[in-house]
Motif scaffolding. Structure first.
Motif, PDB file in Angstrom:
ATOM      1  N   LEU A   4      -7.747  -1.136   8.381  1.00 23.52           N
ATOM      2  CA  LEU A   4      -7.798  -0.720   6.983  1.00 23.52           C
ATOM      3  C   LEU A   4      -9.216  -0.281   6.664  1.00 23.52           C
ATOM      4  CD1 LEU A   4      -6.133  -3.793   5.213  1.00 23.52           C
ATOM      5  CD2 LEU A   4      -5.123  -1.532   5.444  1.00 23.52           C
ATOM      6  N   ALA A   5      -9.352   0.616   5.709  1.00 23.37           N
ATOM      7  CA  ALA A   5     -10.668   0.933   5.167  1.00 23.37           C
ATOM      8  C   ALA A   5     -10.861   0.047   3.937  1.00 23.37           C
ATOM      9  CB  ALA A   5     -10.768   2.400   4.795  1.00 23.37           C
TER      10      ALA A   5
ATOM     11  N   ALA B  37       2.379   4.624   0.989  1.00 23.36           N
ATOM     12  CA  ALA B  37       2.497   5.346   2.265  1.00 23.36           C
ATOM     13  C   ALA B  37       2.453   4.436   3.491  1.00 23.36           C
ATOM     14  CB  ALA B  37       1.422   6.427   2.397  1.00 23.36           C
ATOM     15  N   LEU B  38       2.332   3.117   3.312  1.00 21.68           N
ATOM     16  CA  LEU B  38       2.345   2.211   4.460  1.00 21.68           C
ATOM     17  C   LEU B  38       3.798   2.006   4.887  1.00 21.68           C
ATOM     18  CD1 LEU B  38       0.434   0.395   6.185  1.00 21.68           C
ATOM     19  CD2 LEU B  38       1.082  -1.475   4.679  1.00 21.68           C
TER      20      LEU B  38
ATOM     21  N   GLY C  50      -8.544   1.318   1.156  1.00 21.74           N
ATOM     22  CA  GLY C  50      -8.217   2.738   1.221  1.00 21.74           C
ATOM     23  C   GLY C  50      -7.222   3.043   2.303  1.00 21.74           C
ATOM     24  N   ASP C  51      -7.537   4.045   3.091  1.00 23.61           N
ATOM     25  CA  ASP C  51      -6.583   4.471   4.120  1.00 23.61           C
ATOM     26  C   ASP C  51      -6.456   3.434   5.231  1.00 23.61           C
ATOM     27  OD1 ASP C  51      -9.078   4.918   5.239  1.00 23.61           O
ATOM     28  OD2 ASP C  51      -8.440   6.702   6.317  1.00 23.61           O
ATOM     29  N   PHE C  52      -5.565   3.709   6.159  1.00 22.39           N
ATOM     30  CA  PHE C  52      -5.273   2.767   7.231  1.00 22.39           C
ATOM     31  C   PHE C  52      -4.950   3.541   8.487  1.00 22.39           C
ATOM     32  CE2 PHE C  52      -1.624   3.497   4.516  1.00 22.39           C
ATOM     33  CZ  PHE C  52      -0.691   3.999   5.404  1.00 22.39           C
ATOM     34  N   ALA C  53      -5.001   2.842   9.615  1.00 24.33           N
ATOM     35  CA  ALA C  53      -4.634   3.438  10.900  1.00 24.33           C
ATOM     36  C   ALA C  53      -3.509   2.616  11.514  1.00 24.33           C
ATOM     37  CB  ALA C  53      -5.836   3.467  11.840  1.00 24.33           C
TER      38      ALA C  53
ATOM     39  N   LEU D 256       0.839  -1.185   0.000  1.00 23.85           N
ATOM     40  CA  LEU D 256       0.000   0.000   0.000  1.00 23.85           C
ATOM     41  C   LEU D 256       0.883   1.248   0.000  1.00 23.85           C
ATOM     42  CD1 LEU D 256      -2.697  -0.966   2.650  1.00 23.85           C
ATOM     43  CD2 LEU D 256      -2.979  -0.870   0.180  1.00 23.85           C
TER      44      LEU D 256
ATOM     45  N   ARG E  57     -14.274   0.570   7.925  1.00 22.03           N
ATOM     46  CA  ARG E  57     -13.079   0.351   8.726  1.00 22.03           C
ATOM     47  C   ARG E  57     -13.089  -1.089   9.235  1.00 22.03           C
ATOM     48  NH1 ARG E  57      -8.591   2.843   8.785  1.00 22.03           N
ATOM     49  NH2 ARG E  57      -9.726   4.747   8.418  1.00 22.03           N
TER      50      ARG E  57
ATOM     51  N   ASN F  58     -11.821  -2.568  -2.452  1.00 20.64           N
ATOM     52  CA  ASN F  58     -11.064  -1.330  -2.562  1.00 20.64           C
ATOM     53  C   ASN F  58     -10.487  -1.004  -1.191  1.00 20.64           C
ATOM     54  OD1 ASN F  58     -10.035   1.167  -3.160  1.00 20.64           O
ATOM     55  ND2 ASN F  58     -12.014   2.175  -3.344  1.00 20.64           N
TER      56      ASN F  58
END
Length: 187
Positions: free
Chosen positions: A175-176, A70-71, A163-166, A68, A181, A161
């Motif tokens: 993960l989204a 930016a991971l 998306g972003d992650f925390a 991913l 979430r 799909n």
């Protein structure tokens, strides 16, 4: 990789010795890259100038694991499988993971999913494409593989799909997926 990931005593087996290839009737041309393929004549030309006739030609150039964007690459619960060191690390992570999420429904992702499932782990496979093994097998074979994995209890989601992650500390926390979430234990 299945046997290695499931069995702590299994040795890493990346390369076979020369005798194994000779016994199998395989001639190796190490360090002699293929420079040209003449499909009409069914001949491969090597850097050394040697030519190899063929009846069937398989181009198996390998692949690299996609991650991913930016991971951070150093998260404690995120792994890729491209080397012996990766396999050792993943084997250790699988021993303690309660749940496994696999990004990608290609050969390696599905092998990891099958192995984790055989170890009794709940497994989810998130595949962005509309079917498994999209770039490598026929739709009929992909459907068979999908059915076999689902029959063994693997949760496979096509068209996923991500998306972003925390991140929580040094771990991926969630993960989204398709806008929802989801918590992650091992990715």
């Amino acid at each position: 990789s299945k046997a290695f990931l499931k069995t702590p005593q299994e040795p890493v087996q990346l390369h076979r010795d020369e005798d194994w290839y000779a016994e199998a009737g395989i001639t190796l041309h190490r360090g002699d890259a293929a420079l040209a393929i003449d499909r009409a004549a069914k001949v491969v030309t090597l850097r050394s100038g040697a030519t190899l006739p063929y009846a069937w030609l398989v181009l198996a150039a390998g692949a690299s694991a996609r991650t991913l964007p930016a991971l951070p690459p150093t998260l404690a619960n995120v792994a890729a499988l491209r080397s012996a060191a990766d396999a050792r690390r993943l084997r250790g992570l699988l021993e303690t993971a309660g749940r496994v999420t696999v990004l990608g429904g290609g050969f390696i992702g599905l092998e990891i999913a099958a192995t984790a499932s055989a170890l009794g782990k709940p497994v989810s496979v998130l595949e962005a494409a509309p079917r498994l093994l999209m770039r490598s097998v026929s739709p009929e074979l992909a459907e068979h593989v999908l059915a076999a994995h689902r029959a063994s209890g693997v949760d496979i989601r096509l068209g996923a799909n991500v998306g972003d992650f925390a991140i929580d500390g040094d771990r991926l926390a969630s993960l989204a997926v398709n806008g929802q979430r989801e918590d992650v234990e091992l990715l």
